[in-house]
Write a protein that holds these residues in place. Sequence first.
Motif, PDB file in Angstrom:
ATOM      1  N   SER A 109       0.885  -1.062  -0.044  1.00 56.87           N
ATOM      2  CA  SER A 109      -0.051  -0.047   0.096  1.00 56.87           C
ATOM      3  C   SER A 109       0.887   1.132   0.017  1.00 56.87           C
ATOM      4  CB  SER A 109      -0.996   0.097   1.232  1.00 56.87           C
ATOM      5  OG  SER A 109      -0.223  -0.302   2.416  1.00 56.87           O
ATOM      6  N   ASP A 110       1.735   1.500  -1.194  1.00 54.65           N
ATOM      7  CA  ASP A 110       2.259   2.748  -1.336  1.00 54.65           C
ATOM      8  C   ASP A 110       1.334   3.711  -2.092  1.00 54.65           C
ATOM      9  OD1 ASP A 110       2.243   1.666  -3.941  1.00 54.65           O
ATOM     10  OD2 ASP A 110       4.425   1.258  -4.013  1.00 54.65           O
ATOM     11  N   ARG A 111       1.916   4.727  -2.745  1.00 51.40           N
ATOM     12  CA  ARG A 111       1.253   5.900  -3.182  1.00 51.40           C
ATOM     13  C   ARG A 111       0.640   5.715  -4.587  1.00 51.40           C
ATOM     14  NH1 ARG A 111       4.658  11.339  -0.842  1.00 51.40           N
ATOM     15  NH2 ARG A 111       4.982  10.158   1.254  1.00 51.40           N
ATOM     16  N   GLY A 112       0.820   4.411  -5.150  1.00 54.34           N
ATOM     17  CA  GLY A 112       0.534   4.266  -6.465  1.00 54.34           C
ATOM     18  C   GLY A 112      -1.139   3.571  -6.562  1.00 54.34           C
ATOM     19  N   TRP A 113      -1.900   3.649  -5.463  1.00 51.77           N
ATOM     20  CA  TRP A 113      -3.186   3.084  -5.549  1.00 51.77           C
ATOM     21  C   TRP A 113      -4.110   4.029  -5.751  1.00 51.77           C
ATOM     22  CZ3 TRP A 113      -4.705  -2.034  -4.939  1.00 51.77           C
ATOM     23  CH2 TRP A 113      -3.575  -2.878  -4.670  1.00 51.77           C
ATOM     24  N   MET A 114      -5.143   3.678  -6.720  1.00 53.65           N
ATOM     25  CA  MET A 114      -6.444   4.791  -6.769  1.00 53.65           C
ATOM     26  C   MET A 114      -7.518   4.233  -5.935  1.00 53.65           C
ATOM     27  SD  MET A 114      -5.190   6.624  -9.104  1.00 53.65           S
ATOM     28  CE  MET A 114      -6.395   7.671  -9.690  1.00 53.65           C
ATOM     29  N   ALA A 115      -8.460   4.965  -5.752  1.00 52.64           N
ATOM     30  CA  ALA A 115      -9.631   5.069  -4.969  1.00 52.64           C
ATOM     31  C   ALA A 115     -11.007   5.300  -5.524  1.00 52.64           C
ATOM     32  CB  ALA A 115      -9.635   5.677  -3.588  1.00 52.64           C
ATOM     33  N   GLU A 116     -12.033   4.515  -5.322  1.00 55.33           N
ATOM     34  CA  GLU A 116     -13.225   4.878  -6.165  1.00 55.33           C
ATOM     35  C   GLU A 116     -14.572   4.667  -5.055  1.00 55.33           C
ATOM     36  OE1 GLU A 116     -13.881   2.704 -10.029  1.00 55.33           O
ATOM     37  OE2 GLU A 116     -11.906   2.545 -10.358  1.00 55.33           O
TER      38      GLU A 116
END
Length: 650
Positions: free
Chosen positions: A113-120
Motif C-alpha cells: 500500500s504505497d502511493r500508486g493506488w487509486m480509490a473509487e
Amino acid sequence: MADSYWLWYPGDMELYYRMEQDFSRVERGYGWPAFWKSDGFRNRVVFRRTYDLERETEFRVVSKAVGYVLAGDKKYPFGQRVCCPRGEVRISIHAARIDAFPSVYIEGETVCSDRGWMAEDYAQPPVPAGYSRYFTRPDQDPARWEYSEEIYLPVKTERINGGVLYEFETELTAALQVRCGRERLEGMTVFCGESREEALDRERCYYSWTPGPDTGEPPRCAVRFAFIPGEEVELAALHRYVDIPVRARFHSGDPLLDRIWAVAEHTFRLCSGVFFIDGVKRDKWIWSGDAYQSLFVNRYLLADPDIEGRTLLALRGNDPMTGHINTIMDYSLLWVLGVKEHFAAYGGREFLELIWPKVRSLLAFCEKRLDGRGFLTAREGDWVFIDWAELDKDGPFGAEQMLLCACWQAAAELSGALGLDGGEYRARRDALAAQIDACYWDGELGAYVDSFTSGRRHVSRQTNLLAVRCGVADGEKRALILKNVIDNPAVPPITTPYFNFFQLDVLADCGRLDEVMERLRSYWGGMLDRGAVTFWEEFDPAVTGPAQYDMYGDRFGKSLCHAWSASPIYLLGRYFAGLRREGEGFAIAPRLDYLPELDCVLPVDGGDGFASLRAEGGALTAHTNRPGGVLELNGRRFPLPVDGDLTVEL
C-alpha cells in the motif's frame, strides 16, 4: 520495498475526525454538537491498481472493514495470502465499513500500500488514495488516533471551600487521574477550570466530571485548575496531544518578547492536534477563520503542511456545497485564501490537484449568491461575521467584497499553478475591484464605507484593512486609508486578537513596526500581567476581576487558550526576524534595531529546512541548509551559502 501506508478515499479520514471534533463539545453537563452540516465519510470504497510483475508475488490485505480482494478473476478474504503469477495482474480491494471510513493496509514486497493506488466510491472517477504519515503499521486502525501522552502533577494545592484546589503549572488538554479508595471515588465530582475562579465555581464552571469507577479518570478536557470537595486525593493530569515537532527557536534578549513567543507557542500547540481548532475549552471546533490565521503561525513555528491539509479538507467537506463553511460567508472566502496560502508556503501539486475541484465548486456556489454588480450577498441562514464589532452590514457588506476580490485573484493564481487558464477568474477580480471603487469608496471621507445601501456612510477599520490586505486599495487609496482610518481615533478601535492579526499585518507590511511592537507589548504583554499562561480569545485591559473571564454574556465563556491569539509568532518571525518567501527561495531581513540580541531558528519549508540568525560581538551570523536564501542587511543583499556560515559585520 516501498513505504507502506494505510489507504482510504482521500478526505474521508478528515471527515471522520472532523465529526469527532464537531461532536466533542460539552458544556456544563450537556453535549453541544456543531450547528452546521456534517459531511459523512464514504461507507464503501474500492482500491484499484494494475501491476506488471516480473516474478510470482505474494501479498496480504489487512483491514477492519468488510470486503474482499479481487486479484485477476479470483476473490480472497482479507487476511489471507494472495499469490499472483508473473505478468500483468489487476487488483481490486473492495471495502465497506459502517462505524468509520473504510481503510486497507497491503503487506507485500512488491504489491504493497504505497502511493500508486487509486480509490473509487462507486459514483465518481478514480482518484489517488488518501494516506497519512501517522498510519504506517499494519497493527493500527486509522479510526483510532494514537495520541502522545505526558503526565503532569499539581504544582500547588490549597484547602478551600470544603475541598482542595489543585493547580497545574500551565493549561493542558488532559484526563485527570484520581487515586483514592473506591468508596471515596463513588459520588466524587471534579470541577475543572482554565482559571482558579472557574474551578471554584461549582455551578458555572464549564466542566464538572464524575471519575470512572474503574479508571478513576474523568473525560479529557481543558484544565489548569481542578477543585475536588472533601479531603485531598492523589491527582495527576494525563496530557494527550499530537506531537508535531516545533521547528523554530526564538530569543531576542528582551524578556517580555521572549515570554510572549513562548506563551504563544504553548497556546498554538494546544490548539494544533489532528486539526487546527479554535480553543481547547469551549468550542473545540474547526472554524475556517481561526484556521486561516493558524496557517500563518504554523509557517513560522511547526511548518507542518499535513495539519494544514487535514484542516482544509475537513472544513470543505464533500460536494455539492449547500451552505457556507461554518455557516459564515467570510469563512468560505477565507478557506479559498487558505488554500492559496498553503500552496504558496509548501507547494505540493498532488494536494492542489485533489483540492482544486473543491475550490472551483465553492466559488461556483458563491457565484449563485452574487447580485447584478457581482457583489456577494447573504441569503437566509448565512452568517456575515468579519469581526465582533459594530459594522454596517446592510445590503452587500463591503468587507465581504474585499475578500471575494482576493478569492478571484487566488483562483487565477492556483489555475496557473495547475497549467490552466485563469483568465476568467482574473477578469472577475478586475471587474469586482472596479465595482467596489464605484460603490464603496467615499471620496469625501477618503475611505471605503461598509455599506452603500444604508446611507450611513459608516467607516470601519475592518473593511478598510481588508481593502489594503486584499489588494483592492491602490497606492493612493492605501495612503488615504492609513491617514483617515488607521490613524483616526474617531474610528472605533480593533478590540479582538482575531482582527488584530489583520491590522498588525497591514501596519507591519506598511513599515510601521513601532506601532506593531507597542501593540505586542501592551496587548499580549497585558495578558501576561494578568497571569495568563496561554493567550486569550479576547482581552480588554479595562475589565478586571472575575468579569475578565466572561464573554458572550456567559460567566467563564471566554476561551483562555485561543489559536488566533498566537499571532505574535507570525508577526515576530515575518517582520522582525524578517523571514519571507521570495520566488523559489527565501529572504531574511532581521530588524536588529528591535531585536539586538537576536538568536533564532526558523523553518523555511515543510521539511527539515531552516534558517538561523545569531547577533553577537558586533556581527550577525546566518546559516541555512537550503539553497536560494538571501540575507538582507543595511540595504545590502548577501547570498547565503548552503550548510555554511555567513558572517556580516554590523
